[in-house]
Design a protein around this motif. Structure first.
Motif, PDB file in Angstrom:
ATOM      1  N   SER A 270       2.649  -3.695  -7.150  1.00  0.00           N
ATOM      2  CA  SER A 270       3.978  -3.349  -6.668  1.00  0.00           C
ATOM      3  C   SER A 270       3.985  -3.752  -5.206  1.00  0.00           C
ATOM      4  O   SER A 270       3.473  -3.032  -4.349  1.00  0.00           O
ATOM      5  CB  SER A 270       4.181  -1.840  -6.846  1.00  0.00           C
ATOM      6  OG  SER A 270       5.326  -1.405  -6.185  1.00  0.00           O
TER       7      SER A 270
ATOM      8  N   ASP B  60       5.465  -3.724  -2.532  1.00  0.00           N
ATOM      9  CA  ASP B  60       6.411  -3.065  -1.627  1.00  0.00           C
ATOM     10  C   ASP B  60       5.631  -2.191  -0.661  1.00  0.00           C
ATOM     11  O   ASP B  60       6.124  -1.191  -0.170  1.00  0.00           O
ATOM     12  CB  ASP B  60       7.378  -2.182  -2.429  1.00  0.00           C
ATOM     13  CG  ASP B  60       6.648  -1.062  -3.176  1.00  0.00           C
ATOM     14  OD1 ASP B  60       5.408  -1.150  -3.346  1.00  0.00           O
ATOM     15  OD2 ASP B  60       7.310  -0.096  -3.589  1.00  0.00           O
ATOM     16  N   TYR B  61       4.360  -2.555  -0.432  1.00  0.00           N
ATOM     17  CA  TYR B  61       3.449  -1.617   0.178  1.00  0.00           C
ATOM     18  C   TYR B  61       2.627  -2.240   1.298  1.00  0.00           C
ATOM     19  O   TYR B  61       1.395  -2.309   1.210  1.00  0.00           O
ATOM     20  CB  TYR B  61       2.533  -1.101  -0.947  1.00  0.00           C
ATOM     21  CG  TYR B  61       2.089   0.325  -0.789  1.00  0.00           C
ATOM     22  CD1 TYR B  61       2.993   1.328  -0.494  1.00  0.00           C
ATOM     23  CD2 TYR B  61       0.747   0.686  -0.952  1.00  0.00           C
ATOM     24  CE1 TYR B  61       2.592   2.639  -0.373  1.00  0.00           C
ATOM     25  CE2 TYR B  61       0.333   1.995  -0.829  1.00  0.00           C
ATOM     26  CZ  TYR B  61       1.258   2.962  -0.539  1.00  0.00           C
ATOM     27  OH  TYR B  61       0.857   4.271  -0.423  1.00  0.00           O
TER      28      TYR B  61
ATOM     29  N   GLU C 206       0.012  -4.668  -0.024  1.00  0.00           N
ATOM     30  CA  GLU C 206       0.572  -5.854  -0.691  1.00  0.00           C
ATOM     31  C   GLU C 206       2.057  -5.917  -0.394  1.00  0.00           C
ATOM     32  O   GLU C 206       2.756  -4.926  -0.521  1.00  0.00           O
ATOM     33  CB  GLU C 206       0.357  -5.837  -2.221  1.00  0.00           C
ATOM     34  CG  GLU C 206       0.685  -4.517  -2.905  1.00  0.00           C
ATOM     35  CD  GLU C 206      -0.545  -3.664  -3.063  1.00  0.00           C
ATOM     36  OE1 GLU C 206      -1.629  -4.238  -3.268  1.00  0.00           O
ATOM     37  OE2 GLU C 206      -0.437  -2.434  -2.964  1.00  0.00           O
TER      38      GLU C 206
ATOM     39  N   PHE D 159       6.254   0.274  -9.031  1.00  0.00           N
ATOM     40  CA  PHE D 159       4.999   1.014  -9.138  1.00  0.00           C
ATOM     41  C   PHE D 159       4.940   1.813 -10.440  1.00  0.00           C
ATOM     42  O   PHE D 159       3.905   1.869 -11.112  1.00  0.00           O
ATOM     43  CB  PHE D 159       4.851   1.951  -7.928  1.00  0.00           C
ATOM     44  CG  PHE D 159       3.520   2.628  -7.878  1.00  0.00           C
ATOM     45  CD1 PHE D 159       2.395   1.943  -7.450  1.00  0.00           C
ATOM     46  CD2 PHE D 159       3.378   3.946  -8.299  1.00  0.00           C
ATOM     47  CE1 PHE D 159       1.145   2.563  -7.433  1.00  0.00           C
ATOM     48  CE2 PHE D 159       2.137   4.563  -8.282  1.00  0.00           C
ATOM     49  CZ  PHE D 159       1.018   3.874  -7.841  1.00  0.00           C
TER      50      PHE D 159
ATOM     51  N   ALA E 283      -2.897  -1.913  -6.485  1.00  0.00           N
ATOM     52  CA  ALA E 283      -1.654  -1.512  -5.831  1.00  0.00           C
ATOM     53  C   ALA E 283      -1.875  -0.280  -4.964  1.00  0.00           C
ATOM     54  O   ALA E 283      -1.030   0.598  -4.892  1.00  0.00           O
ATOM     55  CB  ALA E 283      -0.593  -1.223  -6.893  1.00  0.00           C
ATOM     56  N   GLY E 284      -3.031  -0.216  -4.343  1.00  0.00           N
ATOM     57  CA  GLY E 284      -3.359   0.983  -3.564  1.00  0.00           C
ATOM     58  C   GLY E 284      -3.294   2.212  -4.451  1.00  0.00           C
ATOM     59  O   GLY E 284      -2.873   3.277  -4.027  1.00  0.00           O
ATOM     60  N   MET E 285      -3.725   2.051  -5.695  1.00  0.00           N
ATOM     61  CA  MET E 285      -3.538   3.123  -6.674  1.00  0.00           C
ATOM     62  C   MET E 285      -4.691   4.136  -6.636  1.00  0.00           C
ATOM     63  O   MET E 285      -5.851   3.753  -6.603  1.00  0.00           O
ATOM     64  CB  MET E 285      -3.390   2.548  -8.079  1.00  0.00           C
ATOM     65  CG  MET E 285      -2.970   3.609  -9.072  1.00  0.00           C
ATOM     66  SD  MET E 285      -2.788   2.971 -10.727  1.00  0.00           S
ATOM     67  CE  MET E 285      -1.059   2.555 -10.738  1.00  0.00           C
ATOM     68  N   THR E 286      -4.315   5.390  -6.673  1.00  0.00           N
ATOM     69  CA  THR E 286      -5.291   6.473  -6.567  1.00  0.00           C
ATOM     70  C   THR E 286      -5.746   6.938  -7.948  1.00  0.00           C
ATOM     71  O   THR E 286      -4.895   7.203  -8.807  1.00  0.00           O
ATOM     72  CB  THR E 286      -4.651   7.656  -5.795  1.00  0.00           C
ATOM     73  OG1 THR E 286      -4.115   7.151  -4.572  1.00  0.00           O
ATOM     74  CG2 THR E 286      -5.665   8.743  -5.503  1.00  0.00           C
TER      75      THR E 286
ATOM     76  N   ARG F  85      -4.308  10.339 -14.370  1.00  0.00           N
ATOM     77  CA  ARG F  85      -4.203   8.921 -14.754  1.00  0.00           C
ATOM     78  C   ARG F  85      -5.396   8.465 -15.598  1.00  0.00           C
ATOM     79  O   ARG F  85      -5.326   7.411 -16.225  1.00  0.00           O
ATOM     80  CB  ARG F  85      -4.106   8.037 -13.503  1.00  0.00           C
ATOM     81  CG  ARG F  85      -2.766   8.174 -12.807  1.00  0.00           C
ATOM     82  CD  ARG F  85      -2.687   7.299 -11.578  1.00  0.00           C
ATOM     83  NE  ARG F  85      -1.372   7.394 -10.961  1.00  0.00           N
ATOM     84  CZ  ARG F  85      -1.126   7.222  -9.674  1.00  0.00           C
ATOM     85  NH1 ARG F  85      -2.125   6.937  -8.858  1.00  0.00           N
ATOM     86  NH2 ARG F  85       0.098   7.313  -9.210  1.00  0.00           N
TER      87      ARG F  85
ATOM     88  N   ILE G 182       1.384   9.505  -6.499  1.00  0.00           N
ATOM     89  CA  ILE G 182       0.743  10.812  -6.333  1.00  0.00           C
ATOM     90  C   ILE G 182       1.505  11.643  -5.302  1.00  0.00           C
ATOM     91  O   ILE G 182       1.484  12.855  -5.338  1.00  0.00           O
ATOM     92  CB  ILE G 182      -0.734  10.696  -5.905  1.00  0.00           C
ATOM     93  CG1 ILE G 182      -0.877   9.900  -4.618  1.00  0.00           C
ATOM     94  CG2 ILE G 182      -1.577  10.091  -6.990  1.00  0.00           C
ATOM     95  CD1 ILE G 182      -2.235  10.084  -3.986  1.00  0.00           C
ATOM     96  N   GLN G 183       2.193  10.944  -4.388  1.00  0.00           N
ATOM     97  CA  GLN G 183       2.990  11.667  -3.401  1.00  0.00           C
ATOM     98  C   GLN G 183       4.127  12.410  -4.109  1.00  0.00           C
ATOM     99  O   GLN G 183       4.472  13.537  -3.749  1.00  0.00           O
ATOM    100  CB  GLN G 183       3.567  10.698  -2.357  1.00  0.00           C
ATOM    101  CG  GLN G 183       2.540  10.130  -1.381  1.00  0.00           C
ATOM    102  CD  GLN G 183       1.639   9.062  -1.985  1.00  0.00           C
ATOM    103  OE1 GLN G 183       1.945   8.443  -2.995  1.00  0.00           O
ATOM    104  NE2 GLN G 183       0.507   8.824  -1.340  1.00  0.00           N
TER     105      GLN G 183
ATOM    106  N   GLU H 160       1.440   7.161   2.750  1.00  0.00           N
ATOM    107  CA  GLU H 160       0.081   7.153   3.287  1.00  0.00           C
ATOM    108  C   GLU H 160       0.071   6.668   4.745  1.00  0.00           C
ATOM    109  O   GLU H 160       0.963   5.927   5.167  1.00  0.00           O
ATOM    110  CB  GLU H 160      -0.801   6.279   2.386  1.00  0.00           C
ATOM    111  CG  GLU H 160      -1.139   7.038   1.114  1.00  0.00           C
ATOM    112  CD  GLU H 160      -1.604   6.155  -0.039  1.00  0.00           C
ATOM    113  OE1 GLU H 160      -2.331   5.194   0.195  1.00  0.00           O
ATOM    114  OE2 GLU H 160      -1.226   6.471  -1.186  1.00  0.00           O
TER     115      GLU H 160
END
Ligand code: ARG
Length: 265
Positions: free
Chosen positions: A49, A51-52, A56, A93, A110-113, A118, A161-162, A198
């Motif tokens: 995604s 947009d981050y 990315e 996302f 994607a900076g995914m936690t 998940r 997660i936010q 973040e």
């Protein structure tokens, strides 16, 4: 002055690296062969995604639309080490895990936690970066902790997660947006009082929009980033982990942290 020179040098290195990588991280096709007898390289689909920033995002500064960032530099390194090609699919996302599950993507960066919720739907690599959550807002709004957000309009990214955290905070008016980059505009226009993002993202927004500022939420859990895979891909997860570990050990990861997030804080 010294710092400026360093940043300029880093930016230049980044620009050169991007030129060399041109085509590698975009939707445009690359050659597809490793040359002659060695045959075709495996081609993997990476969903993200974009947009981050600085993980990315779309960079159009050179006249063409390229997806660049911290995650892209990491995947370029991994792809080289593991000898595969990849193509990026850019999406919201919220659509990333479904794309993995339906096999429309081989992995997600994607900076995914790797949140416990998940893990039922995806496997994750080791964590390659750990960020903190912040409250971004107009300067002077004085919103420092979740309790200060009662009665406020608060933006979060749909499926993040936010969003999951903020759903537990009482009395806030939660607005889930598809794209993170809509948030700065919404804040500036007064349609949001705050947004939860973040720290490295907030830093960028605050730098580009001097009327915005952010406060780190000390009480919130860290937001680690990892690569996500469809369930049951142990071999691929292991291969990626080996390279990520190598990047941690040989200082390559730290270099990228400095390049994209700035070393001196
Ligand atoms: N780390 C957070 C999460 O996993 C936010 C990631 C958002 N990433 C993005 N490319 N928009 O939910």
């Amino acid at each position: 002055m010294q710092k400026f020179k360093k940043i300029a040098a880093l930016a230049l290195t980044g620009a050169l690296a991007m030129t060399v990588m041109a085509g590698c991280g975009t939707k445009t096709e690359e050659g597809g062969t490793t040359g002659g007898e060695t045959g075709k390289k495996e081609k993997l689909i990476m969903a993200t995604s974009a947009d981050y920033p600085p993980y990315e995002y779309h960079d159009t500064s050179s006249g063409t639309d390229k997806i660049v960032g911290f995650d892209i530099d990491i995947i370029n390194y991994i792809a080289k080490e593991l000898n595969f090609e990849y193509e990026i699919k850019d999406m919201d996302f919220n659509g990333l895990l479904p794309a993995l599950q339906s096999k429309r993507a081989d992995f997600v960066m994607a900076g995914m936690t790797p949140k416990p919720e998940r893990l039922a739907n995806a496997d994750f690599s080791i964590i390659y970066y750990e960020a903190k959550n912040t409250i971004i807002q107009k300067k002077g709004a004085n919103l420092k902790k979740p309790e200060d957000l009662k009665g406020k309009k608060v933006g979060v990214q749909l499926g993040s997660i936010q969003e999951a955290d903020a759903k537990n905070w009482e009395g806030i008016e939660l607005k889930s947006l598809n794209k993170v980059n809509e948030m700065a505009q919404e804040l500036k226009a007064g349609r949001l009082d705050a947004a939860i993002v973040e720290d490295v993202i907030a830093q960028g927004y605050a730098k580009n929009n001097p009327d915005l500022e952010f406060h780190v939420i000390e009480s919130s859990e860290p937001a680690g980033s990892a690569v996500a895979f469809p369930k049951g891909n142990e071999k691929r997860v292991e291969d990626f982990n080996k390279v990520l570990q190598k990047m941690k050990d040989n200082g390559e990861l730290e270099k990228l942290v400095v390049k994209w997030f700035g070393g001196e804080q």
